[in-house]
Write a protein that holds these residues in place. Structure first.
Motif, PDB file in Angstrom:
ATOM      1  N   VAL A  94      23.835  32.050  17.709  1.00 45.87           N
ATOM      2  CA  VAL A  94      22.542  30.842  17.786  1.00 45.87           C
ATOM      3  C   VAL A  94      21.321  31.772  17.802  1.00 45.87           C
ATOM      4  O   VAL A  94      20.264  31.484  17.011  1.00 45.87           O
ATOM      5  CB  VAL A  94      22.654  29.984  18.949  1.00 45.87           C
ATOM      6  CG1 VAL A  94      21.197  29.012  18.923  1.00 45.87           C
ATOM      7  CG2 VAL A  94      23.886  29.113  18.748  1.00 45.87           C
ATOM      8  N   PHE A  95      21.218  32.665  18.622  1.00 41.21           N
ATOM      9  CA  PHE A  95      20.186  33.487  18.906  1.00 41.21           C
ATOM     10  C   PHE A  95      19.853  34.203  17.728  1.00 41.21           C
ATOM     11  O   PHE A  95      18.781  34.166  17.080  1.00 41.21           O
ATOM     12  CB  PHE A  95      20.355  34.800  19.792  1.00 41.21           C
ATOM     13  CG  PHE A  95      19.190  35.763  19.845  1.00 41.21           C
ATOM     14  CD1 PHE A  95      18.156  35.587  20.183  1.00 41.21           C
ATOM     15  CD2 PHE A  95      19.650  36.975  19.307  1.00 41.21           C
ATOM     16  CE1 PHE A  95      17.295  36.915  20.141  1.00 41.21           C
ATOM     17  CE2 PHE A  95      18.957  37.925  19.348  1.00 41.21           C
ATOM     18  CZ  PHE A  95      17.801  37.986  19.862  1.00 41.21           C
ATOM     19  N   VAL A 123      20.666  33.251  14.479  1.00 41.71           N
ATOM     20  CA  VAL A 123      20.213  32.321  13.419  1.00 41.71           C
ATOM     21  C   VAL A 123      18.629  32.074  13.681  1.00 41.71           C
ATOM     22  O   VAL A 123      17.966  31.918  12.536  1.00 41.71           O
ATOM     23  CB  VAL A 123      21.091  31.213  13.325  1.00 41.71           C
ATOM     24  CG1 VAL A 123      20.859  30.257  12.567  1.00 41.71           C
ATOM     25  CG2 VAL A 123      22.496  31.718  12.916  1.00 41.71           C
ATOM     26  N   LEU A 124      18.393  31.597  14.760  1.00 44.29           N
ATOM     27  CA  LEU A 124      17.212  31.021  15.121  1.00 44.29           C
ATOM     28  C   LEU A 124      16.204  32.257  14.828  1.00 44.29           C
ATOM     29  O   LEU A 124      15.344  31.921  14.004  1.00 44.29           O
ATOM     30  CB  LEU A 124      17.017  30.464  16.443  1.00 44.29           C
ATOM     31  CG  LEU A 124      17.917  29.080  16.775  1.00 44.29           C
ATOM     32  CD1 LEU A 124      17.499  28.958  18.454  1.00 44.29           C
ATOM     33  CD2 LEU A 124      17.655  28.236  15.865  1.00 44.29           C
ATOM     34  N   CYS A 125      16.411  33.249  15.492  1.00 47.19           N
ATOM     35  CA  CYS A 125      15.222  34.586  15.269  1.00 47.19           C
ATOM     36  C   CYS A 125      15.094  34.960  14.055  1.00 47.19           C
ATOM     37  O   CYS A 125      14.051  35.441  13.715  1.00 47.19           O
ATOM     38  CB  CYS A 125      15.569  35.458  16.256  1.00 47.19           C
ATOM     39  SG  CYS A 125      15.589  34.876  18.128  1.00 47.19           S
ATOM     40  N   SER A 126      16.034  34.878  13.186  1.00 44.65           N
ATOM     41  CA  SER A 126      16.272  35.302  11.786  1.00 44.65           C
ATOM     42  C   SER A 126      15.310  34.464  10.882  1.00 44.65           C
ATOM     43  O   SER A 126      15.238  34.724   9.784  1.00 44.65           O
ATOM     44  CB  SER A 126      17.458  35.654  11.141  1.00 44.65           C
ATOM     45  OG  SER A 126      18.300  34.705  11.304  1.00 44.65           O
ATOM     46  N   LEU A 156      15.904  40.411  13.531  1.00 44.50           N
ATOM     47  CA  LEU A 156      16.104  40.621  14.952  1.00 44.50           C
ATOM     48  C   LEU A 156      15.737  42.084  15.633  1.00 44.50           C
ATOM     49  O   LEU A 156      15.730  42.167  16.650  1.00 44.50           O
ATOM     50  CB  LEU A 156      17.854  40.677  14.911  1.00 44.50           C
ATOM     51  CG  LEU A 156      18.303  39.435  14.427  1.00 44.50           C
ATOM     52  CD1 LEU A 156      19.742  39.302  14.222  1.00 44.50           C
ATOM     53  CD2 LEU A 156      17.747  38.277  15.340  1.00 44.50           C
ATOM     54  N   ALA A 157      15.534  43.125  14.534  1.00 46.00           N
ATOM     55  CA  ALA A 157      15.116  44.255  15.319  1.00 46.00           C
ATOM     56  C   ALA A 157      13.682  44.297  15.911  1.00 46.00           C
ATOM     57  O   ALA A 157      13.447  45.021  16.908  1.00 46.00           O
ATOM     58  CB  ALA A 157      15.153  45.399  14.365  1.00 46.00           C
ATOM     59  N   ASP A 158      12.944  43.285  15.495  1.00 45.27           N
ATOM     60  CA  ASP A 158      11.650  43.078  16.242  1.00 45.27           C
ATOM     61  C   ASP A 158      11.858  42.726  17.797  1.00 45.27           C
ATOM     62  O   ASP A 158      10.962  42.989  18.362  1.00 45.27           O
ATOM     63  CB  ASP A 158      10.878  42.171  15.293  1.00 45.27           C
ATOM     64  CG  ASP A 158      10.330  42.486  13.958  1.00 45.27           C
ATOM     65  OD1 ASP A 158      10.665  43.754  13.648  1.00 45.27           O
ATOM     66  OD2 ASP A 158      10.277  41.690  13.011  1.00 45.27           O
TER      67      ASP A 158
END
Length: 341
Positions: free
Chosen positions: A284-285, A287-290, A295-297
């Motif tokens: 979930v993390f 999917v949401l953050c991308s 995600l590297a950010d």
């Protein structure tokens, strides 16, 4: 001077100050003859700096010539922004006097003080123009809509609500000439007691605009009286720009509501007690953050405290994150377990 003229002059003042500052930096990169108190920079560079200095001084004197007489007409305590303008104007004047004195008569101080004084002038100029231009630019943007045929037709009914029963007078006030005159009264007389931003900060009803203008006109009767015709003209102009002001207020209100909803959503997600599955939460993390960034950010600059995590999630929701309460709860729990341990 018109609003447009003020904006143009302010921009020129800033550009001249900026050009002079960076040319000064370039000039001081050349050797300085301490014995003769003279820079060995090319003659064209010295001439350019001198010309820019004269232009800057002329614009400054003109602006102060326009500002200082207006101060005598204030009948209430000076608005905070006007005080800031006045302080910066006086500061620029004092720095100019010192700099001219150093360059002309105290050359032994030139190498030490001239760069410092030049930078101080640049900073004061940027702050002064930065405080003044946005309000004038906003008014210039708003007034365009006020002169449209649709807005002028709408104005007839709004003026009747403001208490003007004479149809012929309403028709006249809706003309381009009278609206332009109302704008001139606003920019020339109303700002003698009010900062322009305070006038444009929120819309009012037609009746409220009329009452406000009458109240302010009564205060100015001994110094800068506004006759009844001009009171109606400035009232008509303020009513005409109110729909545009309303749009701005609505946008600000929507932003505030979005921020409140984001905080509420994060709070509700935090209080959920769903079973925690690390693998599912990580998915979930990701999917949401991308949705908005790599995600590297997040890995490069992760939240380190609960407060930072909440702020991060609120900002994501405000920026348009689409997620259910359960998904946000899972993502928050994953970041708590991953980054806050």
């Amino acid at each position: 001077m018109s609003s447009l003229g003020t904006e143009i002059l302010g921009v020129i003042f800033l550009l001249v100050g900026t050009a002079a500052t960076f040319l000064m930096f370039y000039q001081w990169g050349f050797p300085y003859d301490a014995a003769n108190h003279r820079s060995q920079a090319p003659p064209w560079l010295n001439r350019s700096l001198r010309i820019l200095g004269y232009i800057y001084l002329f614009i400054y004197l003109y602006m102060m010539w326009a500002m200082i007489p207006r101060l005598w007409t204030y009948q209430v305590e000076l608005p905070a922004r006007t005080v800031a303008h006045l302080v910066l104007g006086i500061a620029i004047g004092a720095i100019l006097v010192i700099k001219i004195s150093v360059v002309r008569w105290f050359k032994f101080l030139e190498k030490t003080l001239a760069p410092i004084l030049g930078v101080a002038l640049f900073i004061c100029t940027v702050v002064l123009v930065g405080l003044a231009l946005p309000s004038y630019a906003r008014e210039a943007y708003l007034h365009r809509a006020a002169f449209s045929p649709e807005r002028r037709d709408q104005l007839q009914g709004l003026l009747e609500r403001a208490g003007l029963a004479d149809a012929a007078q309403r028709q006249q006030l809706g003309s381009v000439e009278d609206l332009q005159r109302g704008r001139e009264v606003l920019l020339d007389q109303c700002v003698q007691c009010h900062d322009l931003r305070s006038v444009l900060i929120k819309p009012r009803t037609p009746a409220n605009w009329r009452a406000t203008v009458e109240r302010m006109a009564n205060r100015s009767i001994f110094v800068a009286p506004i006759d009844d015709d001009d009171q109606w003209r400035v009232t008509a102009y303020l009513i005409a720009i109110s729909p545009s002001l309303q749009k701005t207020v609505q946008l600000e209100r929507q932003q505030q509501q979005a921020s409140s909803q984001a905080r509420l959503a994060v709070h509700d997600a935090q209080n959920r007690s769903d079973d925690y599955d690390p693998a599912a939460a990580r998915e979930v993390f990701e999917v949401l953050c991308s949705q908005c960034h790599d995600l590297a950010d997040v890995d490069a600059l992760p939240p380190e405290t609960e407060a930072e995590l909440h702020e991060l999630m609120e900002r994501m929701v405000e920026n348009g994150l689409e997620a259910s309460e359960e998904e946000m709860a899972q993502a928050m729990r994953y970041m708590q377990e991953t980054y806050l341990q």
